[in-house]
Motif scaffolding. Structure first.
Motif, mmCIF file in Angstrom:
data_model
loop_
_atom_site.group_PDB
_atom_site.id
_atom_site.type_symbol
_atom_site.label_atom_id
_atom_site.label_comp_id
_atom_site.label_asym_id
_atom_site.label_seq_id
_atom_site.Cartn_x
_atom_site.Cartn_y
_atom_site.Cartn_z
ATOM 1 N N PRO A 217 -32.146 112.006 -25.755
ATOM 2 C CA PRO A 217 -33.189 110.964 -25.731
ATOM 3 C C PRO A 217 -32.600 109.585 -25.976
ATOM 4 O O PRO A 217 -31.558 109.439 -26.622
ATOM 5 C CB PRO A 217 -34.124 111.380 -26.882
ATOM 6 N N ILE A 218 -33.259 108.577 -25.434
ATOM 7 C CA ILE A 218 -32.797 107.204 -25.586
ATOM 8 C C ILE A 218 -33.782 106.428 -26.449
ATOM 9 O O ILE A 218 -34.952 106.808 -26.585
ATOM 10 C CB ILE A 218 -32.627 106.514 -24.225
ATOM 11 N N ALA A 219 -33.293 105.347 -27.015
ATOM 12 C CA ALA A 219 -34.139 104.551 -27.907
ATOM 13 C C ALA A 219 -34.964 103.518 -27.144
ATOM 14 O O ALA A 219 -36.043 103.121 -27.580
ATOM 15 C CB ALA A 219 -33.268 103.850 -28.953
ATOM 16 N N GLY A 220 -34.446 103.089 -25.972
ATOM 17 C CA GLY A 220 -35.131 102.043 -25.227
ATOM 18 C C GLY A 220 -36.112 102.583 -24.212
ATOM 19 O O GLY A 220 -36.567 103.730 -24.290
ATOM 20 N N GLN A 221 -36.435 101.750 -23.229
ATOM 21 C CA GLN A 221 -37.376 102.138 -22.188
ATOM 22 C C GLN A 221 -36.719 103.133 -21.228
ATOM 23 O O GLN A 221 -35.513 103.132 -21.035
ATOM 24 C CB GLN A 221 -37.850 100.913 -21.420
ATOM 25 N N GLU A 222 -37.545 103.970 -20.625
ATOM 26 C CA GLU A 222 -37.059 104.992 -19.705
ATOM 27 C C GLU A 222 -37.749 104.831 -18.359
ATOM 28 O O GLU A 222 -38.975 104.669 -18.294
ATOM 29 C CB GLU A 222 -37.342 106.381 -20.273
ATOM 30 N N LEU A 223 -36.958 104.871 -17.285
ATOM 31 C CA LEU A 223 -37.483 104.749 -15.924
ATOM 32 C C LEU A 223 -37.292 106.077 -15.209
ATOM 33 O O LEU A 223 -36.172 106.586 -15.123
ATOM 34 C CB LEU A 223 -36.757 103.634 -15.161
#
Length: 277
Positions: A217-223
Motif C-alpha cells: 500500500p502507498i501513503a499518497g493518492q492512487e490512480l
C-alpha cells in the motif's frame, strides 16, 4: 517428429526433436517477422513481410510466397488443416484460406478485431474475438459465417477436441468448455491465468502464468487505469504505440509537458522535469 518455433521478433527458426527436446534444425529468414507459423504439406509456413512464405524445412530455403494485406505482425495465426492453410489477421479479423497446391488465396472473409486465435475442426473454422468474448464458426468450403457462441471473457486461445471447443480465458482465470453439438458452455475456474490450451488424445493441456505479487500500500493518492489487456510497457525507453504513450502521460513525469489549462494556455509546451535541470 519436430516442433517448430520462431524467434520472437527475430529471424531465427528452430526445429526441436519431439522426444529429446534437442534442436536439430536451425536457420534464419530475412524480412520483417510475424508470429504465425504452421507445418503442413511438407512445408513450413511463416508470416513474413509482405505476406506468408513457404519454406523447405530441410534447407530453410523459401520456395513460395503468398501476398496478404497488412503488416507482418497482423498475421498472427496460421493453421494447416484439412489440406489447406488458414490465416487470420489479429487487427481486423480477416480470415483467409490458401490452396497449398497453387500458393494462392482462394477464399477470404472479414470479421473484426481483435482476433486472438484460429482453429479448424469438423469442417468448421473457429475464430475467437477478445473484445466480444465470442467464437465465430465459418464453413471450410467458402468461409461463410454460420454463427457465433459466447465463450466467456478474454478468450485468448482455443482448441477443439473430444466434442468440445476448449477456451483459455486468460484474464478471467478460467477454462471454458463449449459443447459443439449443443452450444452448452461450462466454465472451469483456474488458480492462475491460463495462457494457452490444447486438446490431444483425450487430455486438455494448458499453461498458466504466475500471478504478480501484490504491490504494498502507498501513503499518497492512487490512480487505477482499466485496460483491455495487460500487454503494455511502462519503460519510456521501450514503450511504443499510442496506448503506452497515454499510460506514461497519465502516470509519469515528463521532461516537457502541456499544462492542464483551458484555452490557449493549455497549448503551450512547458518544461516539467526539465525546469529543475
Amino acid at each position: 517428429g519436430l516442433v517448430w518455433v520462431t524467434q520472437d521478433g527475430g529471424p531465427a527458426v528452430w526445429g526441436i526433436e519431439e522426444r529429446s527436446g534437442k534442436i536439430s534444425r536451425r536457420f534464419s529468414l530475412a524480412g520483417d517477422s510475424g508470429t504465425g507459423i504452421a507445418y503442413g504439406n511438407g512445408s513450413l509456413w511463416l508470416a513474413r513481410a509482405p505476406g506468408i512464405v513457404r519454406v523447405d524445412p530441410s534447407s530453410g530455403r523459401i520456395v513460395g510466397r503468398i501476398a496478404t494485406p497488412g503488416q507482418p505482425g497482423a498475421t498472427r495465426w496460421l493453421v494447416f488443416a484439412d489440406g489447406a492453410l488458414w490465416m487470420v489477421r489479429a487487427d481486423n479479423g480477416l480470415v483467409v484460406k490458401v490452396d497449398p497446391e497453387t500458393n494462392r488465396v482462394v477464399r477470404e472473409t472479414q470479421l473484426h478485431g481483435f482476433a486472438s486465435d484460429l482453429a479448424v475442426h469438423g469442417a468448421l473454422v473457429w475464430v475467437s474475438i477478445v473484445p466480444d468474448g465470442v467464437a465465430y464458426k465459418l464453413t471450410e468450403n467458402d468461409l461463410s459465417v454460420q454463427g457465433s457462441n459466447a465463450v466467456g471473457p478474454d478468450p485468448e486461445r482455443i482448441s477443439p477436441g473430444g466434442g468440445y471447443l476448449w477456451i483459455a480465458n486468460t484474464a478471467a482465470r478460467t477454462l471454458t468448455r463449449l459443447a459443439l453439438a449443443t452450444g452448452t458452455k461450462t466454465a472451469l475456474p483456474a488458480r492462475s491465468e491460463p495462457t494457452a490450451v490444447a486438446y490431444r488424445d483425450g487430455l486438455v493441456w494448458t499453461g498458466a502464468g504466475p500471478q504478480p505479487v501484490p504491490l504494498p500500500p502507498i501513503a499518497g493518492q492512487e490512480l487505477r487505469i482499466s485496460t483491455p489487456t495487460q500487454n503494455f510497457d511502462t519503460d519510456p525507453a521501450h514503450a511504443g504505440g499510442p496506448t503506452s504513450v497515454q499510460y506514461l502521460y497519465a502516470t509519469c513525469a515528463n521532461l516537457l509537458d502541456y499544462p492542464d489549462s483551458a484555452g490557449r494556455d493549455g497549448t503551450q509546451l512547458r518544461p516539467e522535469i526539465a525546469a529543475a535541470m
